[in-house]
Motif scaffolding. Structure first.
Motif, PDB file in Angstrom:
ATOM      1  N   ILE A  52       0.851  -1.195   0.000  1.00 19.09           N
ATOM      2  CA  ILE A  52       0.000   0.000   0.000  1.00 19.09           C
ATOM      3  C   ILE A  52       0.890   1.250   0.000  1.00 19.09           C
ATOM      4  CG2 ILE A  52      -1.702   1.318   1.328  1.00 19.09           C
ATOM      5  CD1 ILE A  52      -2.872  -1.319   2.287  1.00 19.09           C
ATOM      6  N   PRO A  53       0.643   2.199  -0.916  1.00 20.67           N
ATOM      7  CA  PRO A  53       1.481   3.411  -0.977  1.00 20.67           C
ATOM      8  C   PRO A  53       1.468   4.202   0.339  1.00 20.67           C
ATOM      9  CG  PRO A  53       0.019   3.265  -2.884  1.00 20.67           C
ATOM     10  CD  PRO A  53      -0.413   2.193  -1.941  1.00 20.67           C
ATOM     11  N   ASP A  54       2.532   4.916   0.577  1.00 22.20           N
ATOM     12  CA  ASP A  54       2.683   5.659   1.830  1.00 22.20           C
ATOM     13  C   ASP A  54       1.640   6.759   2.011  1.00 22.20           C
ATOM     14  OD1 ASP A  54       4.835   4.109   2.500  1.00 22.20           O
ATOM     15  OD2 ASP A  54       6.350   5.547   1.815  1.00 22.20           O
ATOM     16  N   ASN A  55       1.081   7.256   0.908  1.00 18.90           N
ATOM     17  CA  ASN A  55       0.114   8.353   1.043  1.00 18.90           C
ATOM     18  C   ASN A  55      -1.295   7.857   1.399  1.00 18.90           C
ATOM     19  OD1 ASN A  55      -0.090   7.182  -1.592  1.00 18.90           O
ATOM     20  ND2 ASN A  55      -1.342   8.913  -2.229  1.00 18.90           N
ATOM     21  N   ILE A  56      -1.465   6.546   1.476  1.00 24.63           N
ATOM     22  CA  ILE A  56      -2.756   5.962   1.859  1.00 24.63           C
ATOM     23  C   ILE A  56      -2.689   5.533   3.319  1.00 24.63           C
ATOM     24  CG2 ILE A  56      -4.406   4.102   1.390  1.00 24.63           C
ATOM     25  CD1 ILE A  56      -4.141   6.149  -0.899  1.00 24.63           C
ATOM     26  N   LYS A  57      -3.658   5.958   4.099  1.00 23.89           N
ATOM     27  CA  LYS A  57      -3.658   5.584   5.521  1.00 23.89           C
ATOM     28  C   LYS A  57      -4.179   4.151   5.690  1.00 23.89           C
ATOM     29  CE  LYS A  57      -3.970  10.160   7.571  1.00 23.89           C
ATOM     30  NZ  LYS A  57      -4.690  11.050   8.511  1.00 23.89           N
ATOM     31  N   LYS A  58      -3.463   3.404   6.516  1.00 23.32           N
ATOM     32  CA  LYS A  58      -3.823   2.017   6.810  1.00 23.32           C
ATOM     33  C   LYS A  58      -4.418   1.979   8.213  1.00 23.32           C
ATOM     34  CE  LYS A  58       0.420   1.255   5.891  1.00 23.32           C
ATOM     35  NZ  LYS A  58       1.409   1.820   4.976  1.00 23.32           N
ATOM     36  N   VAL A  59      -5.659   1.516   8.302  1.00 22.57           N
ATOM     37  CA  VAL A  59      -6.424   1.616   9.538  1.00 22.57           C
ATOM     38  C   VAL A  59      -6.697   0.224  10.106  1.00 22.57           C
ATOM     39  CG1 VAL A  59      -8.503   2.537  10.621  1.00 22.57           C
ATOM     40  CG2 VAL A  59      -7.556   3.667   8.585  1.00 22.57           C
ATOM     41  N   ALA A  60      -6.234  -0.017  11.324  1.00 28.14           N
ATOM     42  CA  ALA A  60      -6.546  -1.261  12.031  1.00 28.14           C
ATOM     43  C   ALA A  60      -7.800  -1.038  12.868  1.00 28.14           C
ATOM     44  CB  ALA A  60      -5.386  -1.659  12.929  1.00 28.14           C
ATOM     45  N   VAL A  61      -8.843  -1.807  12.566  1.00 24.77           N
ATOM     46  CA  VAL A  61     -10.107  -1.700  13.299  1.00 24.77           C
ATOM     47  C   VAL A  61     -10.099  -2.780  14.372  1.00 24.77           C
ATOM     48  CG1 VAL A  61     -12.610  -1.842  13.101  1.00 24.77           C
ATOM     49  CG2 VAL A  61     -11.269  -0.836  11.238  1.00 24.77           C
ATOM     50  N   MET A  62     -10.189  -2.356  15.647  1.00 26.41           N
ATOM     51  CA  MET A  62     -10.059  -3.308  16.758  1.00 26.41           C
ATOM     52  C   MET A  62     -11.128  -3.046  17.820  1.00 26.41           C
ATOM     53  SD  MET A  62      -5.852  -3.448  17.035  1.00 26.41           S
ATOM     54  CE  MET A  62      -5.722  -5.156  17.549  1.00 26.41           C
ATOM     55  N   VAL A  63     -11.465  -4.117  18.535  1.00 26.24           N
ATOM     56  CA  VAL A  63     -12.457  -4.032  19.609  1.00 26.24           C
ATOM     57  C   VAL A  63     -11.775  -4.421  20.919  1.00 26.24           C
ATOM     58  CG1 VAL A  63     -14.661  -4.911  20.486  1.00 26.24           C
ATOM     59  CG2 VAL A  63     -14.331  -4.604  18.018  1.00 26.24           C
ATOM     60  N   ASN A  64     -11.660  -3.458  21.835  1.00 26.13           N
ATOM     61  CA  ASN A  64     -11.058  -3.677  23.146  1.00 26.13           C
ATOM     62  C   ASN A  64      -9.703  -4.405  23.076  1.00 26.13           C
ATOM     63  OD1 ASN A  64     -13.350  -2.508  24.368  1.00 26.13           O
ATOM     64  ND2 ASN A  64     -14.426  -4.457  24.308  1.00 26.13           N
ATOM     65  N   PRO A  65      -8.763  -3.889  22.271  1.00 22.96           N
ATOM     66  CA  PRO A  65      -7.455  -4.555  22.173  1.00 22.96           C
ATOM     67  C   PRO A  65      -6.602  -4.289  23.409  1.00 22.96           C
ATOM     68  CG  PRO A  65      -7.402  -2.497  20.977  1.00 22.96           C
ATOM     69  CD  PRO A  65      -8.820  -2.652  21.479  1.00 22.96           C
ATOM     70  N   SER A  66      -5.617  -5.135  23.600  1.00 24.63           N
ATOM     71  CA  SER A  66      -4.595  -4.859  24.619  1.00 24.63           C
ATOM     72  C   SER A  66      -3.601  -3.873  24.046  1.00 24.63           C
ATOM     73  CB  SER A  66      -3.876  -6.160  24.998  1.00 24.63           C
ATOM     74  OG  SER A  66      -3.130  -6.628  23.881  1.00 24.63           O
ATOM     75  N   ILE A  67      -2.872  -3.198  24.912  1.00 26.41           N
ATOM     76  CA  ILE A  67      -1.868  -2.247  24.427  1.00 26.41           C
ATOM     77  C   ILE A  67      -0.768  -2.983  23.670  1.00 26.41           C
ATOM     78  CG2 ILE A  67      -0.485  -2.233  26.553  1.00 26.41           C
ATOM     79  CD1 ILE A  67      -1.244   0.816  24.227  1.00 26.41           C
ATOM     80  N   GLU A  68      -0.526  -4.255  24.030  1.00 17.39           N
ATOM     81  CA  GLU A  68       0.493  -5.041  23.322  1.00 17.39           C
ATOM     82  C   GLU A  68       0.090  -5.269  21.868  1.00 17.39           C
ATOM     83  OE1 GLU A  68       1.118  -5.151  27.422  1.00 17.39           O
ATOM     84  OE2 GLU A  68      -0.703  -5.885  26.412  1.00 17.39           O
ATOM     85  N   LYS A  69      -1.198  -5.595  21.653  1.00 18.94           N
ATOM     86  CA  LYS A  69      -1.681  -5.800  20.285  1.00 18.94           C
ATOM     87  C   LYS A  69      -1.658  -4.483  19.490  1.00 18.94           C
ATOM     88  CE  LYS A  69      -2.631 -10.188  20.152  1.00 18.94           C
ATOM     89  NZ  LYS A  69      -1.762 -11.077  19.360  1.00 18.94           N
ATOM     90  N   VAL A  70      -1.987  -3.394  20.178  1.00 20.67           N
ATOM     91  CA  VAL A  70      -1.954  -2.083  19.518  1.00 20.67           C
ATOM     92  C   VAL A  70      -0.530  -1.771  19.061  1.00 20.67           C
ATOM     93  CG1 VAL A  70      -2.289   0.397  19.833  1.00 20.67           C
ATOM     94  CG2 VAL A  70      -3.949  -1.208  20.795  1.00 20.67           C
ATOM     95  N   LYS A  71       0.429  -2.034  19.916  1.00 20.60           N
ATOM     96  CA  LYS A  71       1.831  -1.796  19.544  1.00 20.60           C
ATOM     97  C   LYS A  71       2.241  -2.675  18.363  1.00 20.60           C
ATOM     98  CE  LYS A  71       3.625  -0.460  24.080  1.00 20.60           C
ATOM     99  NZ  LYS A  71       4.496  -0.890  25.194  1.00 20.60           N
ATOM    100  N   GLU A  72       1.743  -3.902  18.349  1.00 19.54           N
ATOM    101  CA  GLU A  72       2.093  -4.822  17.265  1.00 19.54           C
ATOM    102  C   GLU A  72       1.544  -4.324  15.922  1.00 19.54           C
ATOM    103  OE1 GLU A  72       1.992  -9.622  16.310  1.00 19.54           O
ATOM    104  OE2 GLU A  72       0.939  -8.848  18.071  1.00 19.54           O
ATOM    105  N   ILE A  73       0.294  -3.887  15.910  1.00 23.06           N
ATOM    106  CA  ILE A  73      -0.277  -3.439  14.630  1.00 23.06           C
ATOM    107  C   ILE A  73       0.334  -2.107  14.184  1.00 23.06           C
ATOM    108  CG2 ILE A  73      -2.432  -4.713  14.929  1.00 23.06           C
ATOM    109  CD1 ILE A  73      -2.626  -0.962  14.982  1.00 23.06           C
ATOM    110  N   SER A  74       0.930  -1.363  15.128  1.00 28.63           N
ATOM    111  CA  SER A  74       1.536  -0.077  14.752  1.00 28.63           C
ATOM    112  C   SER A  74       2.737  -0.257  13.815  1.00 28.63           C
ATOM    113  CB  SER A  74       1.945   0.717  15.997  1.00 28.63           C
ATOM    114  OG  SER A  74       3.073   0.129  16.619  1.00 28.63           O
TER     115      SER A  74
END
Length: 204
Positions: A52-74
């Motif tokens: 995916i090109p850098d000018n397109i935002k990539k959005v992770a949709v999550m429900v009540n994630p842990s901060i560890e999972k949030v860091k992983e998807i970042s």
């Protein structure tokens, strides 16, 4: 003003490519939410986001994630969309520990629910959705948005070619998902093209 469109529930690299070619500015992925037929793993996310090109935002949709999972998807996304019971404190923690932008979803049953945004002062932007998040075929009641002075928000909830013009009366930020599908969880290339063609006709 040109609409900003997020196409959510992505599972197919060819569909992602088509959406970007048609004009989508954000591509959304539903992560580890097994109630959704569009749910993918973080391994799949890694694969789907790599081209995916850098000018397109990539959005992770999550429900009540842990901060560890949030860091992983970042590592693969630059935006997180929070769909659960996340708190202002959790959003602050995300901001402190990652570089992610935060979209906080507000599930709107009535006009009073629009005021809950005041609880989430650290969110970058809000997304108003139906309580069922479109799963029961219910479309968003756009009339509830008419008194809002701030029009800087996304709206979702069974948006498709038939109601997109009405949605654009209230905001230019659109989140579309099942409205581009023929089968549940499977995006239809023709529906995508027709949807974006209609959008282009409404640009002023």
């Amino acid at each position: 003003m040109k609409p900003t469109v997020k196409v959510c529930g992505q599972t197919d690299p060819e569909i992602i490519k088509l959406c970007i070619e048609q004009g989508a500015r954000l591509i959304g992925f539903i992560i580890n939410y097994h109630k959704s037929p569009r749910s993918i793993s973080i391994e799949q996310l890694k694969s789907l986001t790599k081209n995916i090109p850098d000018n397109i935002k990539k959005v992770a949709v999550m429900v009540n994630p842990s901060i560890e999972k949030v860091k992983e998807i970042s590592n693969y996304c630059n935006v997180i969309q929070l769909h659960g019971d996340e708190t202002e404190e959790f959003i602050q923690q995300i901001k402190k520990e990652t570089n992610l932008e935060v979209i906080k979803v507000i599930k709107v049953k009535n006009k009073g629910d629009l005021q809950t945004t005041k609880q989430f002062i650290s969110a970058d932007i809000f997304l108003y959705d139906t309580p069922s998040m479109g799963q029961n075929g219910e479309a968003f009641n756009f009339e509830m948005l008419k008194d809002l002075e701030n029009r800087n928000f996304f709206v979702a909830g069974k948006i498709d070619i038939n109601n997109i013009e009405k949605a654009l009366l209230y905001t230019n930020k659109i989140d579309v998902n099942s409205g581009l599908e023929t089968k549940k969880g499977i995006k239809d290339p023709e529906k995508i093209k027709q949807f974006f063609n209609k959008l282009k006709k409404n640009e002023n």
